[in-house]
Write a protein that holds these residues in place. Structure first.
Motif, PDB file in Angstrom:
ATOM      1  N   ARG A   1     -38.095  40.296  38.539  1.00 42.39           N
ATOM      2  CA  ARG A   1     -39.243  40.737  37.740  1.00 42.39           C
ATOM      3  C   ARG A   1     -40.107  39.543  37.336  1.00 42.39           C
ATOM      4  NH1 ARG A   1     -39.211  43.075  31.889  1.00 42.39           N
ATOM      5  NH2 ARG A   1     -37.070  42.380  32.052  1.00 42.39           N
TER       6      ARG A   1
ATOM      7  N   ASN B   1     -48.225  32.948  43.809  1.00 42.77           N
ATOM      8  CA  ASN B   1     -47.530  33.785  44.773  1.00 42.77           C
ATOM      9  C   ASN B   1     -46.139  33.198  44.989  1.00 42.77           C
ATOM     10  OD1 ASN B   1     -46.890  35.649  46.800  1.00 42.77           O
ATOM     11  ND2 ASN B   1     -47.722  34.327  48.389  1.00 42.77           N
TER      12      ASN B   1
ATOM     13  N   THR C   1     -44.496  38.348  30.338  1.00 43.17           N
ATOM     14  CA  THR C   1     -45.545  38.156  31.345  1.00 43.17           C
ATOM     15  C   THR C   1     -46.427  36.966  30.990  1.00 43.17           C
ATOM     16  OG1 THR C   1     -47.049  39.645  30.184  1.00 43.17           O
ATOM     17  CG2 THR C   1     -45.649  40.630  31.892  1.00 43.17           C
TER      18      THR C   1
ATOM     19  N   SER D   1     -42.340  38.780  40.210  1.00 43.49           N
ATOM     20  CA  SER D   1     -43.340  39.854  40.289  1.00 43.49           C
ATOM     21  C   SER D   1     -44.385  39.744  39.189  1.00 43.49           C
ATOM     22  CB  SER D   1     -42.659  41.223  40.200  1.00 43.49           C
ATOM     23  OG  SER D   1     -41.816  41.421  41.303  1.00 43.49           O
ATOM     24  N   ASN D   2     -43.959  39.333  37.995  1.00 43.60           N
ATOM     25  CA  ASN D   2     -44.901  39.223  36.883  1.00 43.60           C
ATOM     26  C   ASN D   2     -45.972  38.168  37.154  1.00 43.60           C
ATOM     27  OD1 ASN D   2     -43.517  41.253  35.621  1.00 43.60           O
ATOM     28  ND2 ASN D   2     -42.678  39.992  33.989  1.00 43.60           N
ATOM     29  N   TRP D   3     -45.607  37.047  37.768  1.00 37.94           N
ATOM     30  CA  TRP D   3     -46.612  36.056  38.143  1.00 37.94           C
ATOM     31  C   TRP D   3     -47.450  36.570  39.303  1.00 37.94           C
ATOM     32  CZ3 TRP D   3     -49.183  32.523  35.925  1.00 37.94           C
ATOM     33  CH2 TRP D   3     -48.616  31.715  34.935  1.00 37.94           C
ATOM     34  N   ASN D   4     -46.808  37.202  40.299  1.00 35.62           N
ATOM     35  CA  ASN D   4     -47.536  37.678  41.478  1.00 35.62           C
ATOM     36  C   ASN D   4     -48.558  38.752  41.118  1.00 35.62           C
ATOM     37  OD1 ASN D   4     -45.997  35.919  42.961  1.00 35.62           O
ATOM     38  ND2 ASN D   4     -44.665  37.476  43.831  1.00 35.62           N
ATOM     39  N   ALA D   5     -48.330  39.468  40.026  1.00 35.78           N
ATOM     40  CA  ALA D   5     -49.233  40.554  39.618  1.00 35.78           C
ATOM     41  C   ALA D   5     -50.455  40.057  38.853  1.00 35.78           C
ATOM     42  CB  ALA D   5     -48.471  41.565  38.760  1.00 35.78           C
ATOM     43  N   THR D   6     -50.522  38.772  38.545  1.00 37.13           N
ATOM     44  CA  THR D   6     -51.660  38.247  37.790  1.00 37.13           C
ATOM     45  C   THR D   6     -52.867  38.055  38.689  1.00 37.13           C
ATOM     46  OG1 THR D   6     -51.110  35.907  38.151  1.00 37.13           O
ATOM     47  CG2 THR D   6     -50.130  36.987  36.201  1.00 37.13           C
TER      48      THR D   6
END
Length: 168
Positions: A56, A69, A155, A59-64
């Motif tokens: 997670r 990435n 996040t 994913s939390n960084w990738n979703a910014t």
């Protein structure tokens, strides 16, 4: 000649910062992170109690809305390790090159202090990945604030994303 070139660079830098709205005085970089924001990590394997919140964090960084990435690759020298360390920290980041990093999570201190284990692990790893993105500690509402509530903040915050965008 050199003096004019330097002045030209300064003018361009100031113009870029004015357009982007970012001021170095408000950015919090440490410059000890990775050369690019697309960072591969050797696949880690832990039980789901650890694996889920660690995944997670990536994913939390990738979703910014940033170039961050994080992805797993068996060709990577970068590692994330969970172990019981005698140190007092929850996590630590170490650069091993422009494309290599070691992150360690301290199971001893996390188990001892977490009231929401999953969130605490995620928060700790998101913070350490922030260092991989060249972010430094700060005292703002930020994942990079060492006094943040690790049981609830999981996040990257808007300031963190802005700093990553300004750096890369």
């Amino acid at each position: 000649m050199k003096r004019h070139a330097r002045r030209g660079f300064t003018v361009v830098l100031v113009a870029v910062l004015a357009v982007t709205g970012v001021s170095p005085a408000f950015a919090h970089w440490n410059g000890t992170g990775q050369d690019i924001a697309s960072i591969h990590i050797y696949p880690y394997s832990y039980n789901s109690t650890w694996q889920t919140p660690m995944n997670r964090a990536l994913s939390n960084w990738n979703a910014t809305a940033s170039p961050a990435n994080f992805y797993k690759s068996s060709n990577s020298g970068s590692t994330i390790t969970v172990s019981s360390y005698s140190n007092t920290w929850y996590g630590t980041y170490q650069r091993c090159g422009g494309m290599c990093m070691y992150v360690k999570l301290n199971s001893r201190t996390i188990n001892r202090d977490a009231s929401n284990f999953s969130n605490f692990v995620t928060s700790t790893l998101v913070h350490e990945l922030g260092h991989a993105l060249n972010l430094a500690h700060n005292s703002l509402t930020s994942i990079m604030n060492t006094s943040r509530n690790r049981n609830s903040m999981t996040t990257p915050q808007s300031h963190d994303v802005a700093d990553v965008n300004a750096y890369y």
